[in-house]
Write a protein that holds these residues in place. Structure first.
Motif, PDB file in Angstrom:
ATOM      1  N   GLU A 256     -11.433   9.350 -12.286  1.00 11.67           N
ATOM      2  CA  GLU A 256     -12.206  10.202 -13.197  1.00 11.67           C
ATOM      3  C   GLU A 256     -11.693  11.642 -13.154  1.00 11.67           C
ATOM      4  O   GLU A 256     -11.703  12.343 -14.178  1.00 11.67           O
ATOM      5  N   ARG A 257     -11.231  12.075 -11.985  1.00  8.61           N
ATOM      6  CA  ARG A 257     -10.660  13.422 -11.877  1.00  8.61           C
ATOM      7  C   ARG A 257      -9.373  13.524 -12.700  1.00  8.61           C
ATOM      8  O   ARG A 257      -9.105  14.543 -13.335  1.00  8.61           O
ATOM      9  N   LYS A 258      -8.567  12.460 -12.646  1.00  8.48           N
ATOM     10  CA  LYS A 258      -7.342  12.439 -13.446  1.00  8.48           C
ATOM     11  C   LYS A 258      -7.667  12.493 -14.938  1.00  8.48           C
ATOM     12  O   LYS A 258      -7.002  13.182 -15.708  1.00  8.48           O
ATOM     13  N   ILE A 259      -8.698  11.754 -15.332  1.00  7.12           N
ATOM     14  CA  ILE A 259      -9.127  11.768 -16.739  1.00  7.12           C
ATOM     15  C   ILE A 259      -9.583  13.169 -17.127  1.00  7.12           C
ATOM     16  O   ILE A 259      -9.248  13.674 -18.206  1.00  7.12           O
ATOM     17  N   ALA A 260     -10.344  13.797 -16.233  1.00  5.62           N
ATOM     18  CA  ALA A 260     -10.812  15.165 -16.499  1.00  5.62           C
ATOM     19  C   ALA A 260      -9.632  16.123 -16.632  1.00  5.62           C
ATOM     20  O   ALA A 260      -9.643  17.018 -17.492  1.00  5.62           O
ATOM     21  N   ASP A 261      -8.608  15.929 -15.793  1.00  6.41           N
ATOM     22  CA  ASP A 261      -7.415  16.784 -15.863  1.00  6.41           C
ATOM     23  C   ASP A 261      -6.672  16.597 -17.189  1.00  6.41           C
ATOM     24  O   ASP A 261      -6.169  17.564 -17.769  1.00  6.41           O
ATOM     25  N   ILE A 262      -6.597  15.348 -17.643  1.00  5.97           N
ATOM     26  CA  ILE A 262      -5.948  15.065 -18.934  1.00  5.97           C
ATOM     27  C   ILE A 262      -6.713  15.759 -20.050  1.00  5.97           C
ATOM     28  O   ILE A 262      -6.122  16.407 -20.926  1.00  5.97           O
ATOM     29  N   ASN A 263      -8.030  15.601 -20.033  1.00  9.12           N
ATOM     30  CA  ASN A 263      -8.868  16.249 -21.051  1.00  9.12           C
ATOM     31  C   ASN A 263      -8.678  17.767 -21.034  1.00  9.12           C
ATOM     32  O   ASN A 263      -8.568  18.416 -22.082  1.00  9.12           O
ATOM     33  N   LYS A 264      -8.632  18.320 -19.827  1.00  8.74           N
ATOM     34  CA  LYS A 264      -8.490  19.774 -19.686  1.00  8.74           C
ATOM     35  C   LYS A 264      -7.148  20.242 -20.242  1.00  8.74           C
ATOM     36  O   LYS A 264      -7.070  21.261 -20.947  1.00  8.74           O
ATOM     37  N   SER A 265      -6.086  19.498 -19.932  1.00 12.46           N
ATOM     38  CA  SER A 265      -4.752  19.851 -20.416  1.00 12.46           C
ATOM     39  C   SER A 265      -4.693  19.844 -21.947  1.00 12.46           C
ATOM     40  O   SER A 265      -4.151  20.763 -22.576  1.00 12.46           O
ATOM     41  N   VAL A 266      -5.271  18.815 -22.538  1.00 14.33           N
ATOM     42  CA  VAL A 266      -5.273  18.702 -24.002  1.00 14.33           C
ATOM     43  C   VAL A 266      -6.127  19.808 -24.617  1.00 14.33           C
ATOM     44  O   VAL A 266      -5.758  20.407 -25.643  1.00 14.33           O
ATOM     45  N   ALA A 267      -7.242  20.102 -23.981  1.00 10.04           N
ATOM     46  CA  ALA A 267      -8.135  21.152 -24.486  1.00 10.04           C
ATOM     47  C   ALA A 267      -7.418  22.505 -24.496  1.00 10.04           C
ATOM     48  O   ALA A 267      -7.559  23.288 -25.450  1.00 10.04           O
ATOM     49  N   ILE A 268      -6.646  22.776 -23.451  1.00  3.77           N
ATOM     50  CA  ILE A 268      -5.892  24.036 -23.377  1.00  3.77           C
ATOM     51  C   ILE A 268      -4.873  24.111 -24.508  1.00  3.77           C
ATOM     52  O   ILE A 268      -4.700  25.152 -25.144  1.00  3.77           O
ATOM     53  N   GLN A 269      -4.205  23.001 -24.784  1.00  4.33           N
ATOM     54  CA  GLN A 269      -3.210  22.972 -25.835  1.00  4.33           C
ATOM     55  C   GLN A 269      -3.825  23.127 -27.227  1.00  4.33           C
ATOM     56  O   GLN A 269      -3.197  23.667 -28.149  1.00  4.33           O
TER      57      GLN A 269
END
Length: 271
Positions: A256-269
């Motif tokens: 779930e942390r990895k999923i959150a990191d993916i979401n965060k990365s996409v959100a920044i972009q």
């Protein structure tokens, strides 16, 4: 359609939810009843001091492990819900990438075409007039109309070039937007692999819970017989199973942390 719970069962569920801590209300928590506790105490009394202490420590540890499991379960559900909501939000935003810009460019093209349509109409009319003049063979009239056509043609070429330039800009913007959408969606698609891992871990937990339930029944049977050795074995197994459940929950937390990191990365972009 889901089957409704009988009134008594529903009432019992509400009572248990109120009595148990919020973190473990949804988990299957095995604790000794008053009767089983008396059997447990009598079983300990018939054991050697070291074994009795071990039995007590194992039971206390098992109860604490279950509290940890319940707390972790609540955290996992919250993290999963947050991640699902965020992913859905991001996918919606991806669909709208550069939408305002694209709409503005498309509107500009429509406006240009509308603005220059009278010019195009005049040009077509002049061309028709030129064909008529040539048909009658009147040189002066033909020359005058030809000049009119030539002058209009310059304006028409300029207008069409402006429209083509705007259309080219729209096409380039659409390509850039689609490329960005594709790239960001590909990043979010990596979530699927993490969710597959979550599913595998949850299946393992489900199997471990079945084992825990079966072993708990064996423990209660051993206590009714005041069988210290079997009680020790059952509690040792229960503690081991609980640890395995916690280990699987820890894995899920990582996914779930990895999923959150993916979401965060996409959100920044997305900005």
């Amino acid at each position: 359609m889901k089957t409704r719970l009988p009134a008594v069962a529903l009432l019992l569920t509400l009572i248990l939810s109120a009595l148990l801590p919020t973190a473990i209300a949804d988990a299957a928590v095995n604790v000794l009843s008053a009767t089983a506790q008396k059997q447990f105490d009598k079983t300990k009394a018939g054991m050697a001091s070291a074994d009795a202490s071990k039995l007590q420590a194992l039971y206390q540890s098992f109860v604490q492990q279950q509290n940890t499991i319940g707390y972790q379960d609540t955290r996992m559900k919250a993290a999963a819900a947050t991640n699902d909501s965020k992913e859905s939000e991001l996918r919606q935003k991806i669909r709208l990438i550069d939408k305002a810009k694209l709409d503005a460019l498309d509107k500009k093209i429509t406006q240009l075409k509308s603005y220059y349509q009278p010019l195009f109409n005049r040009y077509e009319a002049a061309q028709a007039e030129l064909r008529t003049a040539r048909k009658f063979g009147i040189k002066e009239l033909t020359a005058a109309v030809q000049l009119k056509v030539d002058l209009l043609e310059i304006s028409v070429r300029s207008a069409k070039e402006e429209i083509r330039s705007a259309q080219s800009g729209l096409s380039t913007a659409k390509t850039a937007a689609n490329d960005k959408m594709k790239r960001l969606r590909a990043q979010l698609d990596a979530i699927t692999d993490e969710e597959r891992k979550v599913s595998i871990a949850k299946t393992a937990i489900s199997q471990l819970n079945k084992q825990k339930s079966s072993e708990w029944s064996d423990l209660l049977y051993a206590l009714r017989s005041y069988d210290g050795n079997t009680s020790l074995r059952s509690l040792t197994t229960l503690s081991s199973v609980a640890k395995q459940i916690i280990d699987q929950q820890t894995k899920i937390d990582g996914y779930e942390r990895k999923i959150a990191d993916i979401n965060k990365s996409v959100a920044i972009q997305l900005g």
